[in-house]
Design a protein around this motif. Structure first.
Motif, PDB file in Angstrom:
ATOM      1  N   PRO A  74       0.808  -1.224   0.000  1.00 47.96           N
ATOM      2  CA  PRO A  74       0.000   0.000   0.000  1.00 47.96           C
ATOM      3  C   PRO A  74       0.838   1.271   0.000  1.00 47.96           C
ATOM      4  N   GLY A  75       0.538   2.143  -0.945  1.00 42.66           N
ATOM      5  CA  GLY A  75       1.175   3.443  -1.005  1.00 42.66           C
ATOM      6  C   GLY A  75       2.617   3.459  -1.432  1.00 42.66           C
ATOM      7  N   ASP A 341      -3.882   2.342  -2.026  1.00 40.92           N
ATOM      8  CA  ASP A 341      -3.878   2.014  -0.602  1.00 40.92           C
ATOM      9  C   ASP A 341      -4.474   0.644  -0.306  1.00 40.92           C
TER      10      ASP A 341
END
Length: 396
Positions: A74-75, A341
């Protein structure tokens, strides 16, 4: 598929040498109008934790031999894309347009005219360009994801789908009607080699962990191919053991040991050992199984069942389905991707002129957005990863 050609562990310095030697492959290249604006440098690579594979020469080192998706957390955006605005790009096959959606507000921002019958929006290997596959228009329309502007179309015959070899050297066009795999220079899209195939409807693919081969589905003849990446040749072919089989999306497991192939007529997943290319097992998921998307923690895979308006959730460690989410008021969930995300699964509604946003924790529908007619291979962009292998976003 068991990890192959296990070799010496490279030192960090040697890994850096491998990365430095990578060819740039900007989406447009210097020869058409978007190339200069989009740049020609290869994406910056984070320091690998470990390199234990003798992978395809020129391929960025594997970050984690236990998880091919380790770079997709995520990210974890590449420096190349970290300043790109977050958007959802939806190719509308019947409207000959791409709808651009703001994923934060669920609002349509723009509708971009493109070529005839756009099938998929595909991130380039170096992450700098989105290629719209205008199948019947025989062209690729480049979109600059920094500005959202479309560039001059590039002549490419029968581009139903588009992939990139892990070393960034070639684009691989799935020329479905032509019955060909066409390897093209990833800079200029100039043909390097045309590989005729005897099966009908080549459409989707994914690569082994070491990048040395890839598995291709042939939807109209119910077959699978195994293709040598460096040799650019078919080395295996098999007919699926189900009447009317129609294989679609392909994904390799996080540990690289298996390939999963969605089948929209058999209504489930074929589970294949890519190394041996033996007879696959079968797992029912739902009517019209079509798209496959891996969660950001590499624990689960989302299976869109287009024929019944559901999404099945497959647990890799358990080797079985654990949940099924049903869209309110039904629908036709098709192709898409997971948000950066990891919280939202975005899917096109192929026969309903709409797009679905689904909460990956609960399966709840967050939004249902009207778009053009025949939405197909939408791309959520940007996404985490060091480089793209194509389709609507297969990142490593």
């Amino acid at each position: 598929m068991h990890p192959t050609r296990i070799a010496r562990a490279l030192t960090a310095g040697a890994a850096c040498l491998v990365l430095t030697a990578l060819p740039a492959c900007s989406g447009g290249g210097a020869k058409h109008q978007t190339g200069e604006a989009l740049g020609s440098k290869a994406p910056a690579q984070p320091e690998p934790k470990q390199q234990a594979f003798d992978g395809l020469p020129g391929m960025p080192p594997v970050l984690d031999p236990a998880d091919v998706y380790a770079a997709d957390r995520p990210g974890r955006l590449s420096p190349v894309v970290k300043d790109f605005p977050s958007r959802v790009y939806v190719p509308n096959t019947n409207s000959n347009t791409v709808t651009v959606i703001d994923p934060k507000t669920y609002k349509v921002l723009e509708t971009i005219p493109v070529g005839r019958q756009p099938q998929h929006v595909v991130p380039s290997w170096d992450l700098r360009t989105l290629w719209v596959n205008n199948d019947l228009g025989n062209s690729l329309t480049p979109i600059d994801p920094r500005t959202g502007k479309a560039g001059k179309p590039v002549d490419v015959h029968d581009p139903y789908n588009l992939y990139f070899t892990p070393d960034g050297k070639y684009a691989v066009v799935m020329a479905s009607k032509d019955r060909q795999l066409v390897f093209r220079d990833a800079h200029t899209m100039k043909v390097a080699k045309t590989v005729p195939v005897s099966c009908a409807g080549v459409n989707h693919a994914d690569f082994s962990m070491d990048g040395r081969y890839f598995i291709v589905s042939c939807e109209f003849s119910g077959e699978l191919l195994k293709v040598d990446t460096a040799g650019m040749k078919v080395v295996g072919r098999q007919k699926l053991d189900r009447s009317g089989a129609m294989p679609q999306d392909v994904k390799v497991s996080p540990d690289g040991k298996r390939f999963y192939v969605a089948d929209m007529v058999a209504n489930g997943l074929w589970v294949l050992d890519g190394d041996t290319f033996g007879k696959p097992a079968f797992l029912p998921t739902g009517k019209g199984a079509h798209g496959l998307y891996v969660s950001r923690d590499s624990r689960e895979m989302y299976v869109s069942n287009r024929g019944e308006g559901t999404v099945s959730v497959f647990d890799f460690a358990k080797g079985k389905l654990t949940r099924k989410w049903r869209l309110p008021q039904g629908g036709s969930p098709d192709m898409g991707g997971v948000s950066a995300d990891g919280k939202v699964l975005w899917l096109s509604g192929r026969y309903h002129s709409e797009v679905y946003a689904i909460d990956t924790r609960t399966g709840a529908q967050l939004a249902r957005i009207k778009v053009g007619s025949g939405p197909h291979g939408l791309a959520v962009y940007p996404q985490p990863g060091r480089y793209s292998l194509g389709h609507t976003g297969i990142f490593r």
